[in-house]
Enzyme design. Structure first.
Site, PDB file in Angstrom:
ATOM      1  CB  SER A 201      54.831  69.495  70.895  1.00 52.61           C
ATOM      2  OG  SER A 201      54.827  70.674  70.146  1.00 52.61           O
TER       3      SER A 201
ATOM      4  N   GLY B 206      66.448  81.296  80.580  1.00 50.46           N
ATOM      5  CA  GLY B 206      65.574  82.235  81.271  1.00 50.46           C
ATOM      6  C   GLY B 206      65.362  83.529  80.498  1.00 50.46           C
TER       7      GLY B 206
ATOM      8  CG  HIS C 195      53.874  75.023  72.295  1.00 50.41           C
ATOM      9  ND1 HIS C 195      54.530  75.738  71.331  1.00 50.41           N
ATOM     10  CD2 HIS C 195      54.582  73.861  72.411  1.00 50.41           C
ATOM     11  CE1 HIS C 195      55.574  75.054  70.865  1.00 50.41           C
ATOM     12  NE2 HIS C 195      55.619  73.897  71.522  1.00 50.41           N
TER      13      HIS C 195
ATOM     14  N   GLY D 192      61.750  82.010  72.169  1.00 51.82           N
ATOM     15  CA  GLY D 192      60.994  80.981  71.433  1.00 51.82           C
ATOM     16  C   GLY D 192      59.673  81.523  70.936  1.00 51.82           C
TER      17      GLY D 192
END
Lengths: 468, 468, 468, 468
Positions: free
Chosen positions: B307, B278, B403, B282
């Protein structure tokens, strides 16, 4: 494993690109820095864009701020301070706390209240941390705030927020202890010269002397401000308790083989960042250095300071004027004779006058006459006098309070220990050794903080008790 | 300037000494760890002793905790959680806020309320930071709390406090980016193998291949946990968008001269510390690495991921069962024929059955027949499907959401890109390239976060629109 | 002070530029590598151009050499070897020495003769040192020469020149001792696995076990070959003399707290660079490591090896065949009985046969019967047997000779200490502890080198004296 | 991988122990240092003891030597020098060379002769390298030898041996280039101040100015003398060729953004170790720094020096006295008028007298009158004058010879470039820019070394040709 090459700069460039883009996007360029800063603040706090944008705005804000003149800065700080918690949200959250039906609901409501109370400006301040030099920027910002808040109380909450953030980030758990010596970088040593606050460093030769093989210097650093000293302490390795700072700093004094030393004297400790005022590491620094030295030199048996008594003369002057029974009849007479007069009244007056001339310390006869009185009064000042009504149990002298709080013991008084102008004027040349005995530090600390009991050598305790 | 030798250990020893002293002082030794922990907690929160004592107690508490069995630990955590803000003080502070006569008074009252709301347990947690390995201790403590809180909601506020502290300490401003390669320490590489969560590393040879000259691996570290990876990303330098992870990981594939590469493929990104769940880095890691690579390799023109689509099959199975019009009549017929049956109904059933067998990808004819349907449905899944009622504008696939939130664009689908068991089961072998275009990241991010608009290539957008 | 960034690479680029320029200048490109190499050699030794050109040529030569096939390489080496001292100049210089009228003239003439004797090829070899990886190139070149010279004696002088240069550059004064542990780079550890020559490392787990907290590994490095191990030693910290290498390498053995160890066992020492054969550092490595360990662990009282006896079985086989009185009548009888036969003759034959089967060590009864004989003969082999006529005073066993030369003492024999195939075949499972007593190393060394006296424990000396 | 902790010191301690032991063993203590040194020398060269003993003796010898007075030192050096090659062995080896029946035998005999010619003192010198500070000891020893050999030629061969050893060890392949800046250690910077030989550094402020952001300083270091500068160069990044050293060193001059510079001026290059005289690295240093700067600053197009012409005035004085036709009639007349007189003779005399006064450079009219003549003569001095009979093709000015040998080109003369006392006295304020064009360095070097051709700008070539 290599640190990514020049990553900082690249990120910096990325920020510049984004800052540029952002300015283009905002359309009509603001006509001046204040307007641009205001619009950035607004955008920032509205949470527009991703985190990268947010930090780009912070970078731009820092740039604008640094280019501002003092009045603009004040306006900017007020504007920043105005981003306070939303009163309606706070009220609603308080209502929810009161209305909470059970413990779980109350816990949730309190968490919500804490969030509501967090002023938006805190989030903005945090965004500066990831900028190169961002941490130093925040420390310097607080230095400015500490000045500005005196004239403008509305900056108080902003200053308090920043202090709380800095206190968290500069927790001693994050600090790094490094030794500083003659192999340290010149840029760092130059800062050390600037920051030395106790006994001014007058030349590179003076500095080199303080970093010689019978000296040690340690400082705390923060990983996000790696080129900035936070606090440092200068230590001399000697035989027996040192009783004269001029002797310690004498460039012509012979070197002592550190393996022959039995005592480490902490003769100067300086805080370097005004912006960290009130966030204390001196306590930890001394204890860490005691530990490091104790492990390097098995022969060192005693750790002590050679400290000024900065408030002694000011206190003494007042007492000489106000307190008829300050001197014992014998003292008064002796002093009166030695310094010129006859009656007790004259004894006090003569002492006051002699001290005011600030040349007495060069006359051995005067020194001999004044020594017993000055020593007794200094012992009283350090061990008995209190810092006013509120702090009834707190040492009146700030340096004494610092070391007593840390668990030190008042060990020995040294007349003629500091014959510099400042030493004569503030402390009547008197300095004091505070002793740090690792085995007793905690007990002394508790006794002082809890009961106001001040640890001292038997001789000083007896001396302090006085003449009556 | 040298770092003070072995200072950590000395401090550690000092703590041990003090812990020992403390235990002696407390007199009658507690009969067991739980009692000792309770008495330490109480002493700690009562603020007895100086900061050094406080930290010594924290050290002892950590030691006791680490030696406890799970039930004891739970009891200890509950005990810690119980050191909540004082309700009376909170109520009084709320009253003061309401009663404040003017802005200044209200500001002061709010500050007081914030202090009153700060649970005492927060101060204790902070004391762990200065212990050697103290930060890792706290991160691991939160990992345990995240599990325990499911069964014991009273731990919620403690977990939330710890999360807030960790979020402040692990602000990206404090993180350090380092490259990891075959010269990195074996101890660190061993951890990397353990933490790799996307494509398991099966041997040291596999690892070495992933760190070869046409690969890059970067990780974030924290200065207080220097031997622990926080998050890392594995990158392949290739020509053109990579469309198969098995090819990327093939030990026998020839090396590419990195100077000849035009594309960087981020094919694996793993969070390493469950206790930091949390708290997101990234996003920043990818952008920092894009920046570093862009500067090292001028010839690299495109940055993209390869991915997984972890939720694709689960979603598809449900749709195949529930949605009669999922396939167009043509698709249904074609599939029905190719996979064995005749009617549209049979087309869906046939597809569901074929997928369930998980061997279809080895039969080129089946692949050819299924490819158009799977690609169309994957495009729909990624670009149109939403994550339930609340997140109406949020991509259903978690990786896609990550993303897209970061500002990436959905660029290309790759059937047969991951033919591992997991790849066949979860994603029907399909993987997707998300493109990170530094010039558009912020715009995409804003469009997605603000309006739920998902950036995608024209081809994929057309495909997603479907048959109707 | 920062190391100039990427200077190596820049210089490298500069060399490439110059190499390129040089090739252009030489006009018509040589038709093949051999021709180009020959022309470079000629240019190089003719001293054309400045030092930078000279080194550029060396770089090009290295490049050409590395791309050559073995026959070409041999031709190239012969061509290089042919650049010998000029015979006429040598003759003239010798004449001048003889004709020198006085001491000063003779000194000058001898200096001139030394210069005349220095073959030009030496200057060329030196030029490789400044290339990146140039030192490793030279070390590898000598490895090749050591092979080639067997078939081609004309390479002898070149090999000798190179050995002399390497001996000067790898003087122990230039070597750096580093500890290797599980935090060392994987690339380096991979080399260590390759170079381990005594007890093969079979897996990364085996390696990790050898670098655990109760182990130490130290290596020598050279500043011009920073990524290459020269020699390393593996040490186990144990209680008492270790008597089994399989126990030391047992992955399941419990860890010992190093602070509880009283003995350091050097159980493996491996030279890593064949090209440095005959240039010895093992002696120094052991002494340096003894010193380092002695300082880190005050509790370690004894430093010893656990060493193979590689020549024992070969020697024993011959003696069993040749020397009728090898066994005492009692021994012969006992062995004959235990191993199956009756007469002394049969005792020897039975022993020879039993050893040849290489399974005896698994049968406790056989082991019990053979132990006294094997121990007595091993003691004789180590302490009495000589290495042939010339080395009448030199231990026959090469490992024994190495340690005795270093000043060690033969302390204890250990049957069943190495039950690997190699251990059974070469040493009949017997290993020996050589003791390094810092206070006696020099005396032992002098006694052995001067008088051939071998230091040994009283028990072993008595044992070695034999039966007669 | 960590460097073994404090290994140096441990080894050092080991040496001390052995030195002590050795002294005990030798029994009756020598009565004085000279006797002890002699006995150590003898023991050392007799090869008694192992290598560790040998080095222990070297350590003791160094200690004794450093404590000796000059006359004792001289005696010690002579004693060391007397350990020469054995004449009989040399004669025998020479006979063997002559008698060799074939090539192989001759090769072996020559190798044997080389060994016979190697004086035993060389082996002793080598043993110092492994001592801490041993390399610096040898460098300083040669500095002493270079002085002593003038009075005592018998020390010549020893000095030559040491020079040969140092030349091998200080091969540029072993040197490390480091940048020095204001973050470098104060101890190192202090040495830099001491070693600066061209333009004295007068204060820490002057030093800081020379290390500012528009300056660079690079030095060579040796891994065995890591705290000692070998040679360093100071560089200014400027726009256009710099023509005044006072301007470059002006503390009040504004900073230039290095990104705006197009020229790097090498304005000071100093050798630091007298003991390395005759072992040249200046050449390589300049080229390495050109390469480093060329890579860091893409905008820098030209690399040049601003160099003194130390021999100009001395040469000019002689010419003014000796060479009637030195000035053209026009020059003579013009000068005569401007400086006071009338005839050509008087022109020369007037010039000589004016120069001798050393104040002319402050009078713009005198400067204007003298400029054309001084420039023409300086061009002639640099480009045409030769260094005496032997060096017919070698530039008379030593600095010119250094840079021309390195491949530089004489680019521009600068009157009034150095108005310090030294600059007026030696060079008539004239300095010269030598240009280092990476593309032409090698060609220029070859032309100068091979044919004595000096590269120069067209303007200077024309000027040098003179008036006749």
């Amino acid at each position: 494993m290599a640190t990514a090459p020049a990553a900082e700069n690249l990120f910096d460039r990325a920020l510049k690109r984004i800052v540029g883009a952002f300015r283009d996007v905002t359309g009509a360029a603001p006509t001046n820095a204040a307007d641009e800063a205001a619009s950035l603040l607004a955008a920032c706090l509205a949470g527009r864009g991703g985190e990268v944008s947010a930090r780009a705005r912070a970078a731009r804000l820092a740039q604008l701020y640094l280019a501002m003149e003092p009045p603009e800065r004040r306006a900017f700080l007020l504007s920043l301070a105005s981003y306070d918690a939303d009163p309606a949200a706070v009220d609603a959250a308080m209502d929810a706390v009161r209305a909470a039906p059970d413990d779980a609901a109350r816990a949730a409501a309190k968490a919500q209240l804490r969030r509501a109370l967090e002023p938006p400006r805190v989030k903005l301040l945090t965004q500066f941390t990831s900028l190169p030099d961002g941490m130093k920027f925040l420390v310097d910002l607080r230095e400015v705030l500490l000045v500005e808040v005196r004239a403008e109380p509305r900056l108080g909450p902003l200053e308090a927020d920043l202090k709380a953030l800095l206190a968290a980030w500069f927790d001693v758990g994050f600090l790094e202890l490094r030794r500083i010596d003659w192999n340290s970088g010149a840029a760092l040593l130059e800062k050390l010269v600037d920051y030395e606050a106790v006994h001014t460093i007058v030349s590179w030769r003076d500095l080199k002397n303080r970093l010689d093989s019978d000296r040690r210097c340690y400082a705390f650093f923060h990983p996000r401000m790696p080129d900035e000293l936070l606090i440092f302490v200068e230590v001399a390795l000697v035989k027996g308790l040192a009783g004269s700072v001029q002797q310690l700093l004498d460039l012509t004094a012979p070197l002592l083989d550190p393996a022959a030393a039995d005592t480490a004297i902490f003769y100067s400790i300086s805080n370097c960042q005004r912006g960290l005022d009130g966030i204390s590491f001196g306590n930890f620094l001394i204890k860490r250095v005691v530990d490091v030295l104790g492990s390097e030199f098995r022969n060192i048996k005693q750790f002590a300071t050679l400290s000024p008594i900065p408030g002694f003369c000011r206190w003494l002057e007042r007492r000489l004027a106000d307190e008829p029974a300050l001197l014992s009849p014998d003292e008064a007479e002796a002093l009166g004779t030695a310094l010129a007069g006859e009656t007790p009244q004259e004894g006090r007056a003569a002492l006051a006058e002699t001290l005011a001339q600030r040349t007495w310390h060069r006359d051995p006869e005067l020194v001999a006459a004044m020594r017993p009185v000055l020593e007794r009064l200094a012992a009283r000042y350090l061990l008995i006098e209190n810092a006013g009504a509120r702090g009834a149990k707190r040492a009146r002298d700030p340096v004494a309070h610092f070391h007593l709080s840390n668990g030190a013991k008042v060990e020995r008084l040294n007349l003629l220990a500091d014959t510099s102008d400042k030493g004569v004027r503030d402390g009547a040349t008197m300095m004091v050794n505070y002793l740090y005995d690792p085995a007793r530090i905690e007990q002394h600390h508790e006794d002082y903080v809890g009961e106001g009991k001040r640890a001292a050598s038997t001789a000083l305790k007896r001396l302090a008790r006085g003449w009556s």
